[in-house]
Design an enzyme around this catalytic site. Structure first.
Site, PDB file in Angstrom:
ATOM      1  N   ALA A 167     -37.839  11.228  36.226  1.00 41.03           N
ATOM      2  CA  ALA A 167     -37.239  11.322  34.601  1.00 41.03           C
ATOM      3  C   ALA A 167     -37.144  10.415  33.978  1.00 41.03           C
ATOM      4  N   ARG A 168     -37.109   9.121  34.144  1.00 40.79           N
ATOM      5  CA  ARG A 168     -36.762   8.779  33.215  1.00 40.79           C
ATOM      6  C   ARG A 168     -38.321   7.957  32.462  1.00 40.79           C
ATOM      7  N   GLU A 224     -29.025   8.126  33.506  1.00 38.85           N
ATOM      8  CA  GLU A 224     -30.664   7.719  34.672  1.00 38.85           C
ATOM      9  C   GLU A 224     -30.761   6.449  34.192  1.00 38.85           C
ATOM     10  N   GLY A 225     -29.406   5.482  34.556  1.00 43.02           N
ATOM     11  CA  GLY A 225     -29.653   3.782  34.761  1.00 43.02           C
ATOM     12  C   GLY A 225     -29.191   3.948  33.204  1.00 43.02           C
ATOM     13  N   THR A 226     -28.102   2.767  32.991  1.00 46.96           N
ATOM     14  CA  THR A 226     -27.238   2.608  31.739  1.00 46.96           C
ATOM     15  C   THR A 226     -28.868   1.304  30.810  1.00 46.96           C
ATOM     16  N   TRP A 250     -21.077  14.175  37.286  1.00 45.67           N
ATOM     17  CA  TRP A 250     -22.073  14.529  36.116  1.00 45.67           C
ATOM     18  C   TRP A 250     -23.079  14.928  36.387  1.00 45.67           C
ATOM     19  N   ILE A 251     -23.059  16.684  36.966  1.00 48.45           N
ATOM     20  CA  ILE A 251     -24.839  16.460  37.325  1.00 48.45           C
ATOM     21  C   ILE A 251     -24.566  17.651  36.536  1.00 48.45           C
ATOM     22  N   ASN A 298     -37.789   7.791  38.651  1.00 47.20           N
ATOM     23  CA  ASN A 298     -38.678   7.380  38.094  1.00 47.20           C
ATOM     24  C   ASN A 298     -39.770   8.510  37.342  1.00 47.20           C
ATOM     25  N   SER A 311     -32.937  17.171  28.317  1.00 43.95           N
ATOM     26  CA  SER A 311     -32.020  17.327  29.894  1.00 43.95           C
ATOM     27  C   SER A 311     -32.503  18.409  31.221  1.00 43.95           C
TER      28      SER A 311
HETATM   29  P1  TGC Z   1     -32.906  -1.745  46.180  1.00 45.66           P
HETATM   30  O1  TGC Z   1     -32.204  -2.625  47.397  1.00 45.66           O
HETATM   31  O2  TGC Z   1     -33.854  -2.470  44.800  1.00 45.66           O
HETATM   32  O3  TGC Z   1     -34.033  -0.760  46.624  1.00 45.66           O
HETATM   33  C1  TGC Z   1     -34.136   0.282  47.919  1.00 45.66           C
HETATM   34  C2  TGC Z   1     -35.074   0.953  47.787  1.00 45.66           C
HETATM   35  O4  TGC Z   1     -35.327   1.773  46.809  1.00 45.66           O
HETATM   36  C3  TGC Z   1     -36.753   1.225  46.057  1.00 45.66           C
HETATM   37  N1  TGC Z   1     -36.680   1.241  45.504  1.00 45.66           N
HETATM   38  C4  TGC Z   1     -37.643   2.209  44.386  1.00 45.66           C
HETATM   39  N2  TGC Z   1     -38.529   3.091  44.985  1.00 45.66           N
HETATM   40  C5  TGC Z   1     -39.358   3.659  44.075  1.00 45.66           C
HETATM   41  N3  TGC Z   1     -38.472   3.615  42.875  1.00 45.66           N
HETATM   42  C6  TGC Z   1     -38.148   2.555  42.230  1.00 45.66           C
HETATM   43  N4  TGC Z   1     -37.803   2.477  40.631  1.00 45.66           N
HETATM   44  C7  TGC Z   1     -37.577   1.908  43.110  1.00 45.66           C
HETATM   45  N5  TGC Z   1     -36.349   1.308  42.834  1.00 45.66           N
HETATM   46  C8  TGC Z   1     -36.382   0.767  44.287  1.00 45.66           C
HETATM   47  C9  TGC Z   1     -37.113  -0.168  47.191  1.00 45.66           C
HETATM   48  O5  TGC Z   1     -38.423  -0.538  47.072  1.00 45.66           O
HETATM   49  C10 TGC Z   1     -36.741   0.227  48.361  1.00 45.66           C
HETATM   50  O6  TGC Z   1     -37.128   0.638  49.186  1.00 45.66           O
HETATM   51  P2  TGC Z   1     -37.075   0.569  50.957  1.00 45.66           P
HETATM   52  O7  TGC Z   1     -37.995   1.031  51.601  1.00 45.66           O
HETATM   53  O8  TGC Z   1     -37.625  -1.402  50.757  1.00 45.66           O
HETATM   54  O9  TGC Z   1     -36.261   0.692  51.259  1.00 45.66           O
HETATM   55  O10 TGC Z   1     -32.211  -0.322  45.134  1.00 45.66           O
HETATM   56  P3  TGC Z   1     -30.613  -0.522  45.134  1.00 45.66           P
HETATM   57  O11 TGC Z   1     -30.114   0.546  46.052  1.00 45.66           O
HETATM   58  O12 TGC Z   1     -30.080  -2.241  44.978  1.00 45.66           O
HETATM   59  O13 TGC Z   1     -30.783  -0.319  43.854  1.00 45.66           O
HETATM   60  C11 TGC Z   1     -30.899  -0.990  42.578  1.00 45.66           C
HETATM   61  C12 TGC Z   1     -30.752  -0.170  41.548  1.00 45.66           C
HETATM   62  C13 TGC Z   1     -29.073  -0.600  40.874  1.00 45.66           C
HETATM   63  C14 TGC Z   1     -31.728  -0.326  40.435  1.00 45.66           C
HETATM   64  C15 TGC Z   1     -30.629   1.533  41.113  1.00 45.66           C
HETATM   65  O14 TGC Z   1     -29.502   1.823  42.424  1.00 45.66           O
HETATM   66  C16 TGC Z   1     -30.465   2.339  40.082  1.00 45.66           C
HETATM   67  O15 TGC Z   1     -32.015   2.626  39.909  1.00 45.66           O
HETATM   68  N6  TGC Z   1     -29.516   2.583  39.927  1.00 45.66           N
HETATM   69  C17 TGC Z   1     -28.723   3.485  38.196  1.00 45.66           C
HETATM   70  C18 TGC Z   1     -29.201   4.625  38.693  1.00 45.66           C
HETATM   71  C19 TGC Z   1     -29.306   5.527  38.088  1.00 45.66           C
HETATM   72  O16 TGC Z   1     -30.118   5.537  37.558  1.00 45.66           O
HETATM   73  N7  TGC Z   1     -28.754   6.804  38.613  1.00 45.66           N
HETATM   74  C20 TGC Z   1     -29.028   8.087  37.594  1.00 45.66           C
HETATM   75  C21 TGC Z   1     -28.558   9.210  38.598  1.00 45.66           C
HETATM   76  S1  TGC Z   1     -29.477  10.817  38.069  1.00 45.66           S
HETATM   77  C22 TGC Z   1     -29.136  10.837  35.955  1.00 45.66           C
HETATM   78  O17 TGC Z   1     -28.669  10.082  35.996  1.00 45.66           O
HETATM   79  C23 TGC Z   1     -29.523  12.363  35.673  1.00 45.66           C
HETATM   80  S2  TGC Z   1     -29.530  12.247  34.079  1.00 45.66           S
HETATM   81  C24 TGC Z   1     -29.998  13.554  34.022  1.00 45.66           C
HETATM   82  C25 TGC Z   1     -31.303  13.770  32.700  1.00 45.66           C
HETATM   83  O18 TGC Z   1     -31.938  12.875  33.300  1.00 45.66           O
HETATM   84  O19 TGC Z   1     -31.285  14.256  31.927  1.00 45.66           O
HETATM   85  P1  FAD Z   2     -20.585   2.673  35.761  1.00 42.80           P
HETATM   86  O1  FAD Z   2     -21.808   2.261  36.552  1.00 42.80           O
HETATM   87  O2  FAD Z   2     -19.585   2.629  35.648  1.00 42.80           O
HETATM   88  O3  FAD Z   2     -21.300   1.748  33.746  1.00 42.80           O
HETATM   89  C1  FAD Z   2     -19.893   1.001  33.590  1.00 42.80           C
HETATM   90  C2  FAD Z   2     -20.521   0.354  32.262  1.00 42.80           C
HETATM   91  O4  FAD Z   2     -20.847  -1.175  33.427  1.00 42.80           O
HETATM   92  C3  FAD Z   2     -22.135   0.630  32.395  1.00 42.80           C
HETATM   93  O5  FAD Z   2     -21.787  -0.229  31.138  1.00 42.80           O
HETATM   94  C4  FAD Z   2     -22.441  -0.665  32.895  1.00 42.80           C
HETATM   95  O6  FAD Z   2     -24.410  -0.431  32.525  1.00 42.80           O
HETATM   96  C5  FAD Z   2     -21.974  -1.179  33.176  1.00 42.80           C
HETATM   97  N1  FAD Z   2     -22.211  -2.361  35.040  1.00 42.80           N
HETATM   98  C6  FAD Z   2     -22.460  -1.599  35.902  1.00 42.80           C
HETATM   99  N2  FAD Z   2     -23.289  -2.066  36.790  1.00 42.80           N
HETATM  100  C7  FAD Z   2     -23.337  -3.345  35.475  1.00 42.80           C
HETATM  101  C8  FAD Z   2     -23.519  -4.524  36.411  1.00 42.80           C
HETATM  102  N3  FAD Z   2     -24.370  -5.455  37.587  1.00 42.80           N
HETATM  103  N4  FAD Z   2     -23.960  -5.317  35.635  1.00 42.80           N
HETATM  104  C9  FAD Z   2     -23.924  -5.388  34.600  1.00 42.80           C
HETATM  105  N5  FAD Z   2     -22.902  -4.266  33.943  1.00 42.80           N
HETATM  106  C10 FAD Z   2     -23.068  -3.039  34.365  1.00 42.80           C
HETATM  107  N6  FAD Z   2     -26.245  11.722  37.914  1.00 42.80           N
HETATM  108  C11 FAD Z   2     -26.740  12.798  38.547  1.00 42.80           C
HETATM  109  O7  FAD Z   2     -26.996  12.060  39.666  1.00 42.80           O
HETATM  110  N7  FAD Z   2     -27.018  13.536  37.783  1.00 42.80           N
HETATM  111  C12 FAD Z   2     -26.888  14.696  36.725  1.00 42.80           C
HETATM  112  O8  FAD Z   2     -27.960  15.028  36.432  1.00 42.80           O
HETATM  113  C13 FAD Z   2     -26.765  13.558  36.198  1.00 42.80           C
HETATM  114  N8  FAD Z   2     -26.251  13.973  34.403  1.00 42.80           N
HETATM  115  C14 FAD Z   2     -25.884  13.247  34.010  1.00 42.80           C
HETATM  116  C15 FAD Z   2     -25.326  13.761  32.698  1.00 42.80           C
HETATM  117  C16 FAD Z   2     -24.625  14.205  31.206  1.00 42.80           C
HETATM  118  C17 FAD Z   2     -24.916  13.782  29.944  1.00 42.80           C
HETATM  119  C18 FAD Z   2     -23.832  12.455  31.866  1.00 42.80           C
HETATM  120  C19 FAD Z   2     -22.793  11.345  30.606  1.00 42.80           C
HETATM  121  C20 FAD Z   2     -24.010  11.282  33.266  1.00 42.80           C
HETATM  122  C21 FAD Z   2     -25.067  12.103  33.952  1.00 42.80           C
HETATM  123  N9  FAD Z   2     -25.297  11.838  35.590  1.00 42.80           N
HETATM  124  C22 FAD Z   2     -26.217  11.499  36.429  1.00 42.80           C
HETATM  125  C23 FAD Z   2     -24.538  10.480  35.958  1.00 42.80           C
HETATM  126  C24 FAD Z   2     -25.649   8.801  34.943  1.00 42.80           C
HETATM  127  O9  FAD Z   2     -26.595   8.681  35.905  1.00 42.80           O
HETATM  128  C25 FAD Z   2     -24.153   7.564  35.235  1.00 42.80           C
HETATM  129  O10 FAD Z   2     -23.183   8.527  34.470  1.00 42.80           O
HETATM  130  C26 FAD Z   2     -25.064   6.498  34.888  1.00 42.80           C
HETATM  131  O11 FAD Z   2     -25.834   6.037  36.985  1.00 42.80           O
HETATM  132  C27 FAD Z   2     -24.310   5.276  34.370  1.00 42.80           C
HETATM  133  O12 FAD Z   2     -23.014   5.624  35.852  1.00 42.80           O
HETATM  134  P2  FAD Z   2     -21.749   5.386  35.477  1.00 42.80           P
HETATM  135  O13 FAD Z   2     -21.257   6.697  34.421  1.00 42.80           O
HETATM  136  O14 FAD Z   2     -19.989   5.767  36.525  1.00 42.80           O
HETATM  137  O15 FAD Z   2     -20.963   4.360  35.014  1.00 42.80           O
END
Ligand code: TGC
Ligand code: FAD
Length: 397
Positions: free
Chosen positions: A255-256, A376-378, A175-176, A253, A104
């Site tokens: 990081a995933r 990074e996306g559930t 959760w950063i 993309n 991570s």
């Molecule tokens: P959507 O309306 O579909 O698209 C908005 C704009 O974004 C573009 N796009 C992408 N571009 C590059 N790569 C991708 N994978 C892309 N997906 C969409 C799309 O083309 C569009 O561009 P434009 O030019 O037309 O504006 O997007 P949305 O806002 O409805 O989102 C869709 C969804 C649900 C898939 C997205 O919000 C999502 O992936 N949600 C999950 C959130 C998430 O993964 N958070 C992670 C936070 S960071 C973290 O967890 C770090 S953990 C620490 C570690 O890594 O160890």
């Molecule tokens: P929610 O979005 O509230 O989801 C709760 C439940 O509902 C999940 O099971 C989910 O799959 C489900 N759900 C949500 N929407 C839907 C749907 N449309 N259909 C079906 N099911 C759905 N974030 C950062 O930005 N930067 C970081 O560095 C970072 N580091 C992290 C480190 C750790 C240890 C952890 C635990 C999290 C970290 N995160 C970070 C946050 C992480 O990206 C979020 O926890 C994650 O994106 C899910 O968001 P949430 O926890 O708010 O769950």
């Protein structure tokens, strides 16, 4: 001559590489693997259980991680190693065989903090931050998630308004990873022009970071809340070359991709531990590895590990060819993390009571993988990304 198959008596390849994937790697990729594996065995494994128990990140390892060239290793120039995507994946796999927290740290630094500066930053920003981040002098974090917006980050409330030559940032991120240890935070916020990325330096008035305590997962990793209260940052700290959600989503993309590979490291560590244990633990007069039910568990783990290895290698080759589609990353992230969790659970059962202690790595990996399943996306979000790609229908909302 017809292609032949060896006999069952031919010695098998290694139990952790049943399909000879080693043959498919270049010399450089093998060297990365061996170097990072050695580092994990010598430096991470002896201390990681203690850090997990104490809830601390092993900061003392940062200089060596940087020395190995692992920070921003898939980026070119600015002090970065410029290795290919497969090498980056392999490094993530080896690091996560030690602990998800170490992978991570490297993912966040390289893919979530350096990558946006590298891809969307000005030349001045790149010169100022990237070499110091590659050398480990500066630590970065990535602020996208908010308390009320996790899976749906586009709803974010954090906002930035331009006042003269400064942006005024308000809101909070949750959760950063690396939040409180970071020298710079890459923060995504709403502006009049849509979502923009900002570089916020530690110590900027109005910016605070507090650690999230009592985690039962990713304990050897710092996770924080970031708060911005009329935090004024110079206008030149905006990332000039991206607007909208594609900015943060393109970083995800990267990081995933690393997580898809990393999860296999955790899976492999659990499988190897269980295999070795089963060969020596005697019950009912023979090693438990000789019982059919134990062999079934090990055979499934070995098969799923092999499948995940092949999936990841092709993922990496597609990335190196420049034709990787984000949905392919979702398939691998979702599959590999799911299978790693299942393998960890089965491996834990093979160790019996010993499996629940920190003496063995399995429960630590199993708990870590719960976070990896969510961040990074559930798993659900990746299912929906795949579903949308194959049906053409959006089932998110
Ligand atoms: P959507 O309306 O579909 O698209 C908005 C704009 O974004 C573009 N796009 C992408 N571009 C590059 N790569 C991708 N994978 C892309 N997906 C969409 C799309 O083309 C569009 O561009 P434009 O030019 O037309 O504006 O997007 P949305 O806002 O409805 O989102 C869709 C969804 C649900 C898939 C997205 O919000 C999502 O992936 N949600 C999950 C959130 C998430 O993964 N958070 C992670 C936070 S960071 C973290 O967890 C770090 S953990 C620490 C570690 O890594 O160890
Ligand atoms: P929610 O979005 O509230 O989801 C709760 C439940 O509902 C999940 O099971 C989910 O799959 C489900 N759900 C949500 N929407 C839907 C749907 N449309 N259909 C079906 N099911 C759905 N974030 C950062 O930005 N930067 C970081 O560095 C970072 N580091 C992290 C480190 C750790 C240890 C952890 C635990 C999290 C970290 N995160 C970070 C946050 C992480 O990206 C979020 O926890 C994650 O994106 C899910 O968001 P949430 O926890 O708010 O769950």
């Amino acid at each position: 001559m017809a292609a032949t198959v060896t006999t069952p008596k031919t010695p098998m390849p290694s139990a952790i590489d049943l399909y000879n994937i080693d043959h498919l790697l270049s010399e450089e990729e093998r060297m990365v693997r061996d170097t990072v594996r050695r580092f994990v065995q010598e430096k991470v494994n002896p201390v990681i259980g203690g850090h997990f128990e104490a809830g601390t990140f092993p900061r003392e390892l940062i200089p060596e991680i940087a020395e190995l060239g692992l920070l921003g290793m898939h980026l070119e120039g600015y002090g970065c190693a410029g290795l290919n995507a497969v090498s980056y994946g392999i490094a993530c796999q080896e690091l996560e065989a030690g602990d998800s927290g170490i992978r991570s740290f490297v993912s966040v630094q390289g893919s979530l903090a350096m990558f946006p500066i590298y891809s969307y930053g000005s030349e001045e920003q790149k010169q100022k931050y990237l070499p110091k981040m590659a050398s480990g002098e500066f630590i970065g974090c990535f602020g996208l998630t908010e308390p009320d917006f996790g899976s749906d980050p586009s709803g974010m409330r954090t906002n930035a308004r331009l006042e003269g030559n400064q942006y005024v940032l308000n809101g909070s991120k949750m959760w950063i990873t690396n939040g409180s240890v970071a020298d710079i935070a890459v923060v995504w916020a709403k502006t009049d022009e849509g979502i923009r990325g900002f570089i916020v330096e530690k110590g900027t008035p109005g910016f605070t970071a507090n650690d999230i305590k009592h985690k039962l997962s990713l304990r050897a990793s710092v996770t924080s809340e970031l708060h911005f209260d009329d935090c004024r940052i110079p206008a030149e700290n905006v990332l000039p070359n991206v607007k909208g959600m594609k900015g943060p989503l393109s970083c995800l993309n990267e990081a995933r991709f690393g997580i898809a590979w990393g999860a296999m490291g955790a899976m492999r560590a659990c499988y190897e531990t269980a295999l070795e244990y089963a060969k020596t633990r005697v019950q009912f007069g023979k090693p438990i590895a000789g019982f059919q039910l134990v062999q079934q568990k090990l055979a499934i783990m070995a098969t799923e590990l092999t499948k995940a290895q092949l999936l990841s290698l092709q993922l990496g080759r597609l990335k190196d060819e420049g034709i990787l589609h984000p949905v392919q990353i979702s398939i691998a992230k979702r599959n590999n993390v799911r299978e790693a969790i299942k393998a960890a659970r089965e491996a834990r059962s093979i160790l019996g009571a010993n499996g629940v202690t920190l003496e063995y790595p399995i429960s630590r990996h199993m708990n870590n993988l719960e976070s990896v399943f969510t961040y990074e996306g559930t798993d659900d979000i990746h299912t929906l990304i795949i579903g949308q790609a194959i049906t053409g229908m959006n089932a998110f909302a």
